[in-house]
Design a protein around this motif. Structure first.
Motif, PDB file in Angstrom:
ATOM      1  N   GLY A  88       0.693  -1.049  -0.334  1.00 45.27           N
ATOM      2  CA  GLY A  88      -0.187  -0.100   0.308  1.00 45.27           C
ATOM      3  C   GLY A  88       1.118   1.413  -0.362  1.00 45.27           C
ATOM      4  N   ASP A  89       2.396   0.700  -0.606  1.00 49.53           N
ATOM      5  CA  ASP A  89       3.466   2.723  -0.108  1.00 49.53           C
ATOM      6  C   ASP A  89       3.528   2.174  -1.456  1.00 49.53           C
ATOM      7  OD1 ASP A  89       5.218   4.209   0.176  1.00 49.53           O
ATOM      8  OD2 ASP A  89       5.166   4.088   3.027  1.00 49.53           O
ATOM      9  N   PRO A  90       3.554   2.923  -2.613  1.00 46.53           N
ATOM     10  CA  PRO A  90       3.914   2.929  -3.660  1.00 46.53           C
ATOM     11  C   PRO A  90       5.621   3.107  -3.891  1.00 46.53           C
ATOM     12  CG  PRO A  90       2.629   4.528  -3.473  1.00 46.53           C
ATOM     13  CD  PRO A  90       1.844   3.885  -2.578  1.00 46.53           C
ATOM     14  N   VAL A  91       5.389   4.631  -2.956  1.00 43.05           N
ATOM     15  CA  VAL A  91       6.968   4.746  -2.618  1.00 43.05           C
ATOM     16  C   VAL A  91       7.798   3.990  -2.218  1.00 43.05           C
ATOM     17  CG1 VAL A  91       8.687   7.023  -2.048  1.00 43.05           C
ATOM     18  CG2 VAL A  91       6.314   7.300  -2.847  1.00 43.05           C
ATOM     19  N   ALA A  92       7.066   3.881  -1.520  1.00 42.43           N
ATOM     20  CA  ALA A  92       8.787   2.643  -0.824  1.00 42.43           C
ATOM     21  C   ALA A  92       8.576   1.231  -1.432  1.00 42.43           C
ATOM     22  CB  ALA A  92       7.847   2.172   0.653  1.00 42.43           C
ATOM     23  N   THR A  93       7.839   0.829  -2.416  1.00 48.67           N
ATOM     24  CA  THR A  93       8.121  -0.178  -2.927  1.00 48.67           C
ATOM     25  C   THR A  93       8.509   0.797  -4.428  1.00 48.67           C
ATOM     26  OG1 THR A  93       6.072  -0.770  -2.865  1.00 48.67           O
ATOM     27  CG2 THR A  93       6.165  -1.864  -4.676  1.00 48.67           C
ATOM     28  N   LYS A  94       8.916   1.584  -4.878  1.00 47.82           N
ATOM     29  CA  LYS A  94       9.614   2.150  -5.951  1.00 47.82           C
ATOM     30  C   LYS A  94      10.920   2.402  -5.646  1.00 47.82           C
ATOM     31  CE  LYS A  94       9.676   3.610 -10.090  1.00 47.82           C
ATOM     32  NZ  LYS A  94       8.606   4.890 -10.745  1.00 47.82           N
ATOM     33  N   LEU A  95      11.184   3.203  -3.869  1.00 46.37           N
ATOM     34  CA  LEU A  95      12.254   3.196  -4.156  1.00 46.37           C
ATOM     35  C   LEU A  95      13.515   1.734  -4.026  1.00 46.37           C
ATOM     36  CD1 LEU A  95      12.064   5.672  -1.787  1.00 46.37           C
ATOM     37  CD2 LEU A  95      13.644   5.900  -3.559  1.00 46.37           C
ATOM     38  N   ASN A  96      12.599   0.565  -2.876  1.00 48.77           N
ATOM     39  CA  ASN A  96      13.177  -0.787  -2.689  1.00 48.77           C
ATOM     40  C   ASN A  96      13.419  -1.762  -4.367  1.00 48.77           C
ATOM     41  OD1 ASN A  96      13.669  -0.464  -0.429  1.00 48.77           O
ATOM     42  ND2 ASN A  96      11.209  -0.796   0.627  1.00 48.77           N
ATOM     43  N   ASP A  97      12.966  -1.323  -5.480  1.00 55.09           N
ATOM     44  CA  ASP A  97      12.914  -2.171  -6.274  1.00 55.09           C
ATOM     45  C   ASP A  97      13.639  -1.455  -7.689  1.00 55.09           C
ATOM     46  OD1 ASP A  97      11.262  -4.139  -5.373  1.00 55.09           O
ATOM     47  OD2 ASP A  97       9.430  -3.241  -6.221  1.00 55.09           O
ATOM     48  N   MET A  98      13.762   0.019  -7.652  1.00 58.70           N
ATOM     49  CA  MET A  98      13.929   0.467  -8.895  1.00 58.70           C
ATOM     50  C   MET A  98      15.566   0.205  -8.851  1.00 58.70           C
ATOM     51  SD  MET A  98      13.920   3.952  -7.596  1.00 58.70           S
ATOM     52  CE  MET A  98      12.845   5.066  -9.134  1.00 58.70           C
ATOM     53  N   PRO A  99      16.033   0.503 -10.357  1.00 59.12           N
ATOM     54  CA  PRO A  99      17.674   0.654  -9.909  1.00 59.12           C
ATOM     55  C   PRO A  99      18.350   2.544  -9.215  1.00 59.12           C
ATOM     56  CG  PRO A  99      16.662   0.334 -12.305  1.00 59.12           C
ATOM     57  CD  PRO A  99      15.418   0.322 -11.191  1.00 59.12           C
ATOM     58  N   LYS A 100      19.427   1.841  -8.167  1.00 56.31           N
ATOM     59  CA  LYS A 100      19.355   2.829  -8.069  1.00 56.31           C
ATOM     60  C   LYS A 100      21.250   3.079  -7.939  1.00 56.31           C
ATOM     61  CE  LYS A 100      17.777   0.572  -4.571  1.00 56.31           C
ATOM     62  NZ  LYS A 100      16.178   0.682  -5.085  1.00 56.31           N
ATOM     63  N   TYR A 101      21.627   4.635  -8.461  1.00 49.64           N
ATOM     64  CA  TYR A 101      23.129   4.347  -8.323  1.00 49.64           C
ATOM     65  C   TYR A 101      23.840   5.336  -7.900  1.00 49.64           C
ATOM     66  CZ  TYR A 101      21.779   2.373 -13.468  1.00 49.64           C
ATOM     67  OH  TYR A 101      21.775   1.713 -13.431  1.00 49.64           O
TER      68      TYR A 101
END
Length: 218
Positions: A88-101
């Motif tokens: 239910g938290d799209p920001v948390a989902t996105k941050l944890n899954d997305m590529p990070k540099y």
């Protein structure tokens, strides 16, 4: 004075930043987030949040394809977001899954899911990353990294949330190395608490003029 170079990279580098009215971006989320310089005003955004800001945050993160962070912001995020219940938290989902540099000269490695440590010259590495990815790369926090990006004219858009307060001191978004550039305001939203959520895109060179009256000879 330096002139802006033409942008010929295929990706879009976005700086997303919380700002005070006097341009401070330091420690928006808590008292101990960043006390550099004896900063005592940390946590200045917390009591302004409302539903519209949450919705806008969800929308903006949905547009981002990857995240670019400096060391300090990476460490703050990596200590927090993996521990947030992402249901239910799209920001948390996105941050944890997305590529990070992560741009850092001191870290030996990065352990947060889907994170990559950039090596070599930061400006060169970021410019190469923009070309390789060709999508939307967002910077959050990361004051020192942003100064490098501004000095090398690598920022394409600014997503600025301006909070209705002034602090007088603290790290500011636009430092002395910023290259002059014209910007176009492309979107404005206002929260119920008076926060202005602004989006700017690059708009070429600054068109200078003058209001001085022409000399009149009799």
């Amino acid at each position: 004075m330096s002139e802006s170079r033409p942008h010929n990279t295929s990706g879009t580098l976005v700086v997303g930043t919380f700002l005070t009215l006097d341009g401070v971006m330091q420690a928006p989320g808590g008292p101990d987030e960043d006390r550099d310089g004896g900063f005592e005003h940390g946590g200045w955004t917390v009591n302004y949040w409302d539903e519209k800001m949450g919705e806008t945050m969800d929308e903006q993160f949905a547009e981002a394809d990857a995240l670019l962070l400096g060391r300090k912001t990476y460490e703050i995020f990596a200590a927090h977001w993996p521990n947030v219940d992402s249901e239910g938290d799209p920001v948390a989902t996105k941050l944890n899954d997305m590529p990070k540099y992560v741009a850092s000269r001191t870290l030996d490695g990065v352990e947060w899911n889907n994170s990559t440590l950039l090596s070599g010259d930061v400006a060169v590495a970021v410019e190469d990353l923009k070309k390789e990815r060709g999508d939307v790369l967002m910077v959050q926090g990361s004051h020192n990294l942003i100064q490098t990006l501004l000095a090398h004219d690598l920022v394409d858009e600014f997503w600025l949330w301006v909070f209705p307060l002034v602090l007088g001191d603290g790290k500011r978004l636009f430092g002395d190395g910023t290259i002059p550039a014209a910007l176009e305001l492309t979107d404005v939203k206002t929260s119920g608490t008076g926060v202005q959520m602004l989006r700017f895109e690059r708009a070429g060179e600054i068109d200078y003029g003058s209001f001085a009256l022409d000399d009149v000879t009799e």
